[in-house]
Design a protein around this motif. Structure first.
Motif, short mmCIF file in Angstrom:
data_model
loop_
_atom_site.label_atom_id
_atom_site.label_comp_id
_atom_site.label_asym_id
_atom_site.label_seq_id
_atom_site.Cartn_x
_atom_site.Cartn_y
_atom_site.Cartn_z
N SER A 65 0.83 -1.20 0.00
CA SER A 65 0.00 0.00 0.00
C SER A 65 0.87 1.26 0.00
O SER A 65 0.63 2.19 -0.76
CB SER A 65 -0.93 -0.02 1.21
OG SER A 65 -1.70 1.15 1.26
N GLU A 66 1.88 1.29 0.85
CA GLU A 66 2.78 2.44 0.92
C GLU A 66 3.53 2.67 -0.39
O GLU A 66 3.83 3.81 -0.74
CB GLU A 66 3.78 2.25 2.06
CG GLU A 66 3.14 2.35 3.43
CD GLU A 66 4.03 1.87 4.56
OE1 GLU A 66 5.21 1.51 4.31
OE2 GLU A 66 3.56 1.84 5.72
N LEU A 67 3.80 1.60 -1.14
CA LEU A 67 4.50 1.71 -2.41
C LEU A 67 3.56 2.03 -3.58
O LEU A 67 4.00 2.19 -4.71
CB LEU A 67 5.28 0.41 -2.71
CG LEU A 67 6.42 0.09 -1.76
CD1 LEU A 67 7.01 -1.29 -2.08
CD2 LEU A 67 7.49 1.16 -1.81
N GLY A 68 2.25 2.08 -3.31
CA GLY A 68 1.29 2.41 -4.36
C GLY A 68 0.87 1.23 -5.21
O GLY A 68 0.20 1.40 -6.23
N ILE A 69 1.23 0.02 -4.80
CA ILE A 69 0.82 -1.18 -5.53
C ILE A 69 -0.64 -1.50 -5.22
O ILE A 69 -1.39 -1.92 -6.09
CB ILE A 69 1.73 -2.37 -5.15
CG1 ILE A 69 3.17 -2.11 -5.60
CG2 ILE A 69 1.20 -3.67 -5.74
CD1 ILE A 69 4.19 -3.09 -5.04
N LEU A 70 -1.03 -1.28 -3.98
CA LEU A 70 -2.39 -1.55 -3.54
C LEU A 70 -3.07 -0.28 -3.08
O LEU A 70 -2.40 0.67 -2.68
CB LEU A 70 -2.38 -2.53 -2.35
CG LEU A 70 -1.75 -3.89 -2.56
CD1 LEU A 70 -1.81 -4.69 -1.26
CD2 LEU A 70 -2.40 -4.65 -3.69
N GLU A 71 -4.40 -0.28 -3.12
CA GLU A 71 -5.19 0.76 -2.50
C GLU A 71 -5.71 0.18 -1.19
O GLU A 71 -5.93 -1.02 -1.08
CB GLU A 71 -6.35 1.16 -3.40
CG GLU A 71 -5.89 1.85 -4.67
CD GLU A 71 -7.02 2.28 -5.56
OE1 GLU A 71 -8.20 2.08 -5.20
OE2 GLU A 71 -6.73 2.83 -6.63
N GLU A 72 -5.89 1.04 -0.21
CA GLU A 72 -6.25 0.60 1.13
C GLU A 72 -7.47 1.38 1.61
O GLU A 72 -7.61 2.56 1.30
CB GLU A 72 -5.05 0.88 2.03
CG GLU A 72 -5.24 0.62 3.47
CD GLU A 72 -4.00 0.99 4.28
OE1 GLU A 72 -4.16 1.14 5.49
OE2 GLU A 72 -2.90 1.16 3.71
N THR A 73 -8.33 0.72 2.35
CA THR A 73 -9.45 1.38 2.99
C THR A 73 -9.69 0.71 4.34
O THR A 73 -8.99 -0.24 4.69
CB THR A 73 -10.72 1.34 2.12
OG1 THR A 73 -11.68 2.22 2.66
CG2 THR A 73 -11.31 -0.06 2.03
N GLU A 74 -10.67 1.19 5.06
CA GLU A 74 -11.01 0.59 6.34
C GLU A 74 -12.51 0.65 6.56
O GLU A 74 -13.14 1.66 6.29
CB GLU A 74 -10.30 1.34 7.47
CG GLU A 74 -10.47 0.70 8.82
CD GLU A 74 -9.64 1.35 9.90
OE1 GLU A 74 -10.14 1.42 11.03
OE2 GLU A 74 -8.52 1.80 9.62
N TRP A 75 -13.08 -0.47 6.99
CA TRP A 75 -14.45 -0.49 7.45
C TRP A 75 -14.59 -1.61 8.49
O TRP A 75 -13.83 -2.56 8.48
CB TRP A 75 -15.47 -0.60 6.33
CG TRP A 75 -15.71 -1.95 5.71
CD1 TRP A 75 -16.52 -2.93 6.17
CD2 TRP A 75 -15.14 -2.46 4.50
NE1 TRP A 75 -16.50 -4.00 5.32
CE2 TRP A 75 -15.66 -3.75 4.30
CE3 TRP A 75 -14.25 -1.96 3.58
CZ2 TRP A 75 -15.30 -4.54 3.21
CZ3 TRP A 75 -13.89 -2.74 2.50
CH2 TRP A 75 -14.43 -4.00 2.32
N ASP A 76 -15.52 -1.42 9.38
CA ASP A 76 -15.71 -2.33 10.52
C ASP A 76 -14.40 -2.56 11.27
O ASP A 76 -14.07 -3.68 11.66
CB ASP A 76 -16.30 -3.67 10.07
CG ASP A 76 -17.76 -3.58 9.71
OD1 ASP A 76 -18.41 -2.63 10.17
OD2 ASP A 76 -18.24 -4.45 8.97
#
Length: 138
Positions: A65-76
């Motif tokens: 995520s920090e490298l921009g390979i993944l997108e990150e979110t949060e729920w629950d």
């Protein structure tokens, strides 16, 4: 497959060792067009790598995520990750809270808020809508 090669190239260029486990994590996320929790990724990779720990999965997903390979979110109260969208322009998401499927939203509501904050400098923002997709409602 190009996105997997690009992701591995980012890791290599940032000085990370390219291991089978890291490549498998990327493969798992690239085949899913939805957000996955670390536990979901862990459960899928466990069959091939039974000694891998959930902490290792968390650390690698956070790095990606920090490298921009993944997108990150949060729920629950849980982080979820998905392979970076093909859309290069600024965009937001609708995220299904049941299956994790996401849909890109091409309109950004920031103009509304910028007008309400004269003299303030907005450094970044996130806008996500959570609900149930059409399939999960059925």
């Amino acid at each position: 497959m190009a996105e997997i090669r690009e992701a591995l190239e980012v890791l290599k260029n940032e000085g990370y060792k390219l291991t089978d486990k890291r490549e498998k994590l990327i493969q798992i996320l690239s085949k899913e067009d939805r957000y996955l929790s670390a536990r979901e990724v862990y459960e899928e990779i466990l069959a091939k790598y039974p000694s891998i720990s959930l902490d290792t999965i968390y650390r690698n997903l956070q790095t990606y995520s920090e490298l921009g390979i993944l997108e990150e979110t949060e729920w629950d109260n849980e982080r979820a990750y998905r392979f970076r969208c093909d859309i290069d322009d600024h965009h937001h998401h609708f995220i299904c809270t049941k299956c994790g499927k996401s849909k890109e939203l091409l309109t950004c509501p920031m103009e509304i808020y910028e007008n309400q904050l004269p003299g303030y400098k907005i450094m970044e923002h996130r806008f996500e809508i959570f609900g149930l997709c059409d399939e999960c409602q059925a």
